[in-house]
Write a protein that holds these residues in place. Structure first.
Motif, PDB file in Angstrom:
ATOM      1  N   LEU A  16      -4.438 121.381 160.075  1.00  0.00           N
ATOM      2  CA  LEU A  16      -4.227 121.849 158.711  1.00  0.00           C
ATOM      3  C   LEU A  16      -5.241 121.260 157.738  1.00  0.00           C
ATOM      4  N   TYR A  17      -5.878 120.158 158.107  1.00  0.00           N
ATOM      5  CA  TYR A  17      -6.889 119.540 157.233  1.00  0.00           C
ATOM      6  C   TYR A  17      -8.298 119.997 157.586  1.00  0.00           C
ATOM      7  N   LEU A  18      -8.417 120.901 158.548  1.00  0.00           N
ATOM      8  CA  LEU A  18      -9.736 121.371 158.956  1.00  0.00           C
ATOM      9  C   LEU A  18     -10.476 122.103 157.834  1.00  0.00           C
ATOM     10  N   PRO A  19      -9.831 122.989 157.046  1.00  0.00           N
ATOM     11  CA  PRO A  19     -10.570 123.621 155.939  1.00  0.00           C
ATOM     12  C   PRO A  19     -11.139 122.618 154.953  1.00  0.00           C
ATOM     13  N   THR A  20     -10.390 121.562 154.651  1.00  0.00           N
ATOM     14  CA  THR A  20     -10.900 120.551 153.725  1.00  0.00           C
ATOM     15  C   THR A  20     -12.105 119.836 154.302  1.00  0.00           C
ATOM     16  N   LEU A  21     -12.004 119.396 155.547  1.00  0.00           N
ATOM     17  CA  LEU A  21     -13.120 118.685 156.174  1.00  0.00           C
ATOM     18  C   LEU A  21     -14.341 119.585 156.317  1.00  0.00           C
ATOM     19  N   LEU A  22     -14.110 120.839 156.685  1.00  0.00           N
ATOM     20  CA  LEU A  22     -15.228 121.768 156.820  1.00  0.00           C
ATOM     21  C   LEU A  22     -15.887 122.034 155.479  1.00  0.00           C
ATOM     22  N   GLY A  23     -15.084 122.201 154.426  1.00  0.00           N
ATOM     23  CA  GLY A  23     -15.647 122.436 153.099  1.00  0.00           C
ATOM     24  C   GLY A  23     -16.470 121.262 152.606  1.00  0.00           C
ATOM     25  N   ILE A  24     -15.985 120.034 152.816  1.00  0.00           N
ATOM     26  CA  ILE A  24     -16.738 118.845 152.401  1.00  0.00           C
ATOM     27  C   ILE A  24     -18.015 118.711 153.223  1.00  0.00           C
ATOM     28  N   ALA A  25     -17.939 119.002 154.524  1.00  0.00           N
ATOM     29  CA  ALA A  25     -19.131 118.922 155.367  1.00  0.00           C
ATOM     30  C   ALA A  25     -20.184 119.942 154.940  1.00  0.00           C
ATOM     31  N   ILE A  26     -19.765 121.160 154.625  1.00  0.00           N
ATOM     32  CA  ILE A  26     -20.706 122.175 154.164  1.00  0.00           C
ATOM     33  C   ILE A  26     -21.337 121.759 152.843  1.00  0.00           C
ATOM     34  N   SER A  27     -20.536 121.188 151.954  1.00  0.00           N
ATOM     35  CA  SER A  27     -21.072 120.725 150.674  1.00  0.00           C
ATOM     36  C   SER A  27     -22.100 119.619 150.871  1.00  0.00           C
ATOM     37  N   ALA A  28     -21.802 118.673 151.760  1.00  0.00           N
ATOM     38  CA  ALA A  28     -22.762 117.596 152.029  1.00  0.00           C
ATOM     39  C   ALA A  28     -24.050 118.149 152.622  1.00  0.00           C
ATOM     40  N   LEU A  29     -23.940 119.141 153.504  1.00  0.00           N
ATOM     41  CA  LEU A  29     -25.138 119.758 154.082  1.00  0.00           C
ATOM     42  C   LEU A  29     -25.966 120.460 153.020  1.00  0.00           C
ATOM     43  N   PHE A  30     -25.299 121.175 152.105  1.00  0.00           N
ATOM     44  CA  PHE A  30     -26.024 121.860 151.035  1.00  0.00           C
ATOM     45  C   PHE A  30     -26.707 120.868 150.100  1.00  0.00           C
ATOM     46  N   LEU A  31     -26.037 119.768 149.800  1.00  0.00           N
ATOM     47  CA  LEU A  31     -26.654 118.752 148.944  1.00  0.00           C
ATOM     48  C   LEU A  31     -27.843 118.102 149.646  1.00  0.00           C
ATOM     49  N   ARG A  32     -27.750 117.972 150.956  1.00  0.00           N
ATOM     50  CA  ARG A  32     -28.884 117.449 151.729  1.00  0.00           C
ATOM     51  C   ARG A  32     -30.067 118.396 151.633  1.00  0.00           C
ATOM     52  N   PHE A  33     -29.841 119.688 151.734  1.00  0.00           N
ATOM     53  CA  PHE A  33     -30.920 120.660 151.613  1.00  0.00           C
ATOM     54  C   PHE A  33     -31.466 120.712 150.191  1.00  0.00           C
ATOM     55  N   ALA A  34     -30.565 120.568 149.196  1.00  0.00           N
ATOM     56  CA  ALA A  34     -31.016 120.609 147.805  1.00  0.00           C
ATOM     57  C   ALA A  34     -31.876 119.402 147.469  1.00  0.00           C
ATOM     58  N   GLY A  35     -31.581 118.248 148.079  1.00  0.00           N
ATOM     59  CA  GLY A  35     -32.371 117.057 147.813  1.00  0.00           C
ATOM     60  C   GLY A  35     -33.691 117.058 148.554  1.00  0.00           C
TER      61      GLY A  35
END
Length: 379
Positions: free
Chosen positions: A342-361
């Protein structure tokens, strides 16, 4: 927290309140129309309608709060980008990770709001709403005292009152009982009164006539009466709820009394585990939603056409997370030990956000940088 963080956070909260108000109003109007027809049509007052509307608000806010948080994050980030405020901050050497701090704090605030809703307000409102529904279902007087309308309190029963006097006298009453397929009974009275006695409600008709039609022999019998008593308590079938709704169970009870609830109320361990952890996961997903709204818009560079492509991509990611939340519930219902899903959507969303911030930086280079030829005469 710096002045910039406070400024951006205040913008997030301001537009979060605006979008939440708009979305709640839209959802509330759609439900209020149905609720109004049902309650007012049953003879309830406007105060009962307002009470039921207030009790349904926590569930509506729970539905729209993540969407409002997402919309506020996307809108504010887009405005900061279009007004070059993010560009100025990046020009000073501030990276996307540092600029994401207000979005993270905003997500935490939204998570706290959702926690109060799911753990406190929502179970209490559902419990109170169920109690009021039972009380209103038992209130025959309110359901039957309606002038000039043919009411159908139960299948096969028709009730009509022409006029109700201020002292409670019913004038020109008509009652048709067709629940028995072999006998149709019709009662009319010049006047009538409703009398309650120990949970029973009687209709006393004065100066009227009773007609009984035998549908098999087609024989009609007519009886004139000076007064006649009819028990109308059985006209309306009231469902006695032996178990409460699982959503009305408090969080402490779900955590400490799961075995007793399973034994006494018939809920499976999977249902209890899903309900308990859904209350936590619905709150934590607000952090992922806020970070996705911010990080996705940080992927693109400045463009005269805006960031509509990044906003559309963020919206698709939000739909993906919501669809995932609907899929992962089935395994938990079958096996309570699968609750971490049930916590998979939260973890996946945070992981995607971290990946996008990595690409933005540090944007990825799709093509290798060409090597610079050495200068002539260089050793």
């Amino acid at each position: 927290m710096s002045r910039y963080d406070r400024y951006v956070l205040s913008q997030y909260l301001l537009f979060f309140g605006f979008f939440a108000l708009i979305l709640v109003a839209v959802f509330w109007i759609n439900r209020a129309v149905v609720l109004f027809d049902r309650l007012i049509g049953d003879g309830q007052s406007a105060m009962v309608f307002l009470e039921f509307s207030a009790l349904t608000l926590p569930n509506l806010i729970r539905m729209v709060l993540p969407m409002a948080a997402f919309a506020a994050t996307v809108y504010v980030t887009n405005r900061l980008n279009s007004e070059s405020e993010l560009t100025v901050m990046q020009a000073t050497g501030t990276g996307p990770w540092r600029l994401a701090r207000p979005a993270l704090v905003f997500g935490l605030i939204a998570m706290l709001m959702m926690s109060v809703l799911t753990h406190v307000l929502l179970p209490a409102s559902i419990k109170q709403l169920a109690q009021r529904e039972v009380e209103i279902a038992r209130n025959l007087t309110a359901r039957l005292l309606t002038e000039g309308s043919f009411l159908h309190p139960s299948p096969g029963v028709t009730f009509y009152i022409r006029q109700i006097d201020p002292d409670g006298t019913l004038n020109d009453v008509f009652l048709s009982d067709r629940r028995d397929p072999t006998v149709n009974a019709t009662y009319t009275g010049t006047r009538a009164f409703l009398v309650r006695d120990e949970g029973r409600t009687d209709l006393i008709m004065v100066d009227g006539m009773a007609q009984r039609l035998n549908t098999e022999t087609q024989e009609l019998s007519t009886t004139l009466f000076a007064d006649f008593t009819y028990d109308i308590s059985k006209l309306i079938k009231i469902e006695d709820r032996t178990t409460r709704s699982i959503r009305a169970i408090s969080t402490p009870d779900l955590m400490t009394q799961a075995s007793e609830i399973t034994e006494n109320e018939g809920f499976t361990p999977g249902q209890l585990a899903e309900e308990l952890h859904l209350r936590f996961s619905r709150a934590t997903v607000c952090i992922a939603v806020a970070l996705i709204g911010y990080s996705t818009l940080m992927l693109g560079s400045f463009s005269r056409f805006g960031v509509w492509r990044q906003a559309l991509f963020a919206f698709l990611l939000l739909i993906l997370l919501e669809a995932m939340r609907g899929v992962i519930s089935d395994p938990v219902l079958e096996n309570a030990s699968m609750w971490p899903l049930l916590y998979l959507p939260t973890l996946l969303g945070i992981a995607i956000s971290a990946l996008f911030l990595r690409f933005a930086g540090r944007p990825l280079r799709l093509r290798p940088r060409p090597k610079t030829p050495p200068l002539e005469g260089a050793t």
